[in-house]
Scaffold this motif. Structure first.
Motif, PDB file in Angstrom:
ATOM      1  N   GLU A  63       0.827  -1.207   0.000  1.00 41.14           N
ATOM      2  CA  GLU A  63       0.000   0.000   0.000  1.00 41.14           C
ATOM      3  C   GLU A  63       0.862   1.259   0.000  1.00 41.14           C
ATOM      4  O   GLU A  63       0.575   2.222  -0.710  1.00 41.14           O
ATOM      5  CB  GLU A  63      -0.951  -0.021   1.199  1.00 41.14           C
ATOM      6  N   ILE A  64       1.939   1.270   0.784  1.00 36.83           N
ATOM      7  CA  ILE A  64       2.844   2.429   0.764  1.00 36.83           C
ATOM      8  C   ILE A  64       3.505   2.539  -0.610  1.00 36.83           C
ATOM      9  O   ILE A  64       3.674   3.632  -1.145  1.00 36.83           O
ATOM     10  CB  ILE A  64       3.885   2.348   1.891  1.00 36.83           C
ATOM     11  N   GLY A  65       3.870   1.410  -1.196  1.00 35.33           N
ATOM     12  CA  GLY A  65       4.436   1.420  -2.543  1.00 35.33           C
ATOM     13  C   GLY A  65       3.471   1.992  -3.565  1.00 35.33           C
ATOM     14  O   GLY A  65       3.848   2.751  -4.451  1.00 35.33           O
ATOM     15  N   ALA A 112       6.493  15.169  -0.235  1.00 33.60           N
ATOM     16  CA  ALA A 112       6.658  14.741   1.161  1.00 33.60           C
ATOM     17  C   ALA A 112       5.382  14.997   1.959  1.00 33.60           C
ATOM     18  O   ALA A 112       4.947  14.143   2.750  1.00 33.60           O
ATOM     19  CB  ALA A 112       7.844  15.464   1.804  1.00 33.60           C
ATOM     20  N   SER A 113       4.756  16.138   1.757  1.00 31.73           N
ATOM     21  CA  SER A 113       3.538  16.475   2.478  1.00 31.73           C
ATOM     22  C   SER A 113       2.398  15.517   2.113  1.00 31.73           C
ATOM     23  O   SER A 113       1.671  15.028   2.991  1.00 31.73           O
ATOM     24  CB  SER A 113       3.138  17.923   2.163  1.00 31.73           C
ATOM     25  N   PHE A 114       2.249  15.227   0.839  1.00 34.65           N
ATOM     26  CA  PHE A 114       1.233  14.282   0.375  1.00 34.65           C
ATOM     27  C   PHE A 114       1.446  12.909   1.005  1.00 34.65           C
ATOM     28  O   PHE A 114       0.508  12.295   1.520  1.00 34.65           O
ATOM     29  CB  PHE A 114       1.303  14.187  -1.158  1.00 34.65           C
ATOM     30  N   LEU A 115       2.677  12.431   0.984  1.00 37.36           N
ATOM     31  CA  LEU A 115       2.978  11.113   1.558  1.00 37.36           C
ATOM     32  C   LEU A 115       2.677  11.065   3.059  1.00 37.36           C
ATOM     33  O   LEU A 115       2.100  10.096   3.550  1.00 37.36           O
ATOM     34  CB  LEU A 115       4.436  10.743   1.312  1.00 37.36           C
ATOM     35  N   MET A 116       3.048  12.086   3.797  1.00 39.61           N
ATOM     36  CA  MET A 116       2.795  12.085   5.239  1.00 39.61           C
ATOM     37  C   MET A 116       1.302  12.160   5.539  1.00 39.61           C
ATOM     38  O   MET A 116       0.817  11.475   6.437  1.00 39.61           O
ATOM     39  CB  MET A 116       3.539  13.213   5.942  1.00 39.61           C
ATOM     40  N   LEU A 119       0.111   8.667   4.997  1.00 42.30           N
ATOM     41  CA  LEU A 119       0.543   7.747   6.056  1.00 42.30           C
ATOM     42  C   LEU A 119      -0.254   7.966   7.346  1.00 42.30           C
ATOM     43  O   LEU A 119      -0.594   7.006   8.039  1.00 42.30           O
ATOM     44  CB  LEU A 119       2.041   7.905   6.329  1.00 42.30           C
ATOM     45  N   LYS A 120      -0.561   9.216   7.678  1.00 39.94           N
ATOM     46  CA  LYS A 120      -1.313   9.516   8.898  1.00 39.94           C
ATOM     47  C   LYS A 120      -2.772   9.064   8.805  1.00 39.94           C
ATOM     48  O   LYS A 120      -3.402   8.801   9.818  1.00 39.94           O
ATOM     49  CB  LYS A 120      -1.295  11.025   9.182  1.00 39.94           C
ATOM     50  N   ASN A 121      -3.319   8.990   7.605  1.00 40.98           N
ATOM     51  CA  ASN A 121      -4.746   8.753   7.437  1.00 40.98           C
ATOM     52  C   ASN A 121      -5.137   7.400   6.868  1.00 40.98           C
ATOM     53  O   ASN A 121      -6.208   6.893   7.200  1.00 40.98           O
ATOM     54  CB  ASN A 121      -5.347   9.840   6.531  1.00 40.98           C
ATOM     55  N   ALA A 122      -4.340   6.838   5.987  1.00 44.10           N
ATOM     56  CA  ALA A 122      -4.824   5.685   5.227  1.00 44.10           C
ATOM     57  C   ALA A 122      -3.882   4.487   5.179  1.00 44.10           C
ATOM     58  O   ALA A 122      -4.275   3.438   4.679  1.00 44.10           O
ATOM     59  CB  ALA A 122      -5.157   6.133   3.802  1.00 44.10           C
ATOM     60  N   ALA A 123      -2.674   4.628   5.671  1.00 42.91           N
ATOM     61  CA  ALA A 123      -1.755   3.482   5.647  1.00 42.91           C
ATOM     62  C   ALA A 123      -2.206   2.445   6.681  1.00 42.91           C
ATOM     63  O   ALA A 123      -2.729   2.813   7.732  1.00 42.91           O
ATOM     64  CB  ALA A 123      -0.325   3.936   5.927  1.00 42.91           C
TER      65      ALA A 123
END
Length: 156
Positions: A63-65, A112-116, A119-123
């Motif tokens: 999912e992170i990939g 970076a902002s999009f990824l964080m 990660l905070k919401n959907a990972a």
């Protein structure tokens, strides 16, 4: 389509932020900006003994990939690294690292902002607080302000 291969790791062990930046920027041709975000475990005003992070092994990396490839499709990045820890993490220890590299700063910041926000919401990670008092704690819910930050990416 961007031909950069993202570096994704989900691990119990700590990571070295400087080494991760060096790996991403070793071949500095084309790199004009590097943005890093490292998330640390807060001590919650001295009440937190540790944060327990669980994940669904295999699914978390996939999912992170997937979202990393979406990031690479949206912004012109020359490199991308995501490292996320699991297990018991004590206050002051590293939890997550996002490193983006690009020719220009805006792509690195936005990626970076999009990824964080993702990660905070959907990972697929779940967090539980272990309190100094020994009192039972519930699993941590996503905060409203984090949900709002995540929504902005859907309107772009």
């Amino acid at each position: 389509m961007n031909n950069v291969e993202p570096r994704i790791r989900v691990q119990a062990e700590d990571f070295d932020t400087a080494a991760e930046i060096d790996r991403l920027t070793r071949d500095r041709r084309g790199v004009g900006a590097v943005v890093t975000f490292s998330g640390l475990c807060r001590d919650e005003a001295g009440t937190l003994a540790a944060l327990e992070i669980e994940h669904y092994a295999g699914m978390a990396e996939l999912e992170i990939g997937r979202i990393a490839r979406t990031t690479l499709d949206r912004w012109s990045l020359t490199g991308l690294t995501v490292v996320h820890r699991y297990g018991l993490i004590k206050p002051g220890e590293n939890i997550v690292l996002v490193v983006t590299a690009s020719a220009h700063r805006q792509a690195a910041f936005e990626g970076a902002s999009f990824l964080m926000d993702y990660l905070k919401n959907a990972a697929p990670f779940w967090k539980k607080q272990h309190l100094v008092s020994g009192k039972e704690s519930d699993w941590v819910e996503t905060k409203a302000k984090d949900k709002e930050a995540f929504k902005r990416w859907h309107s772009l």
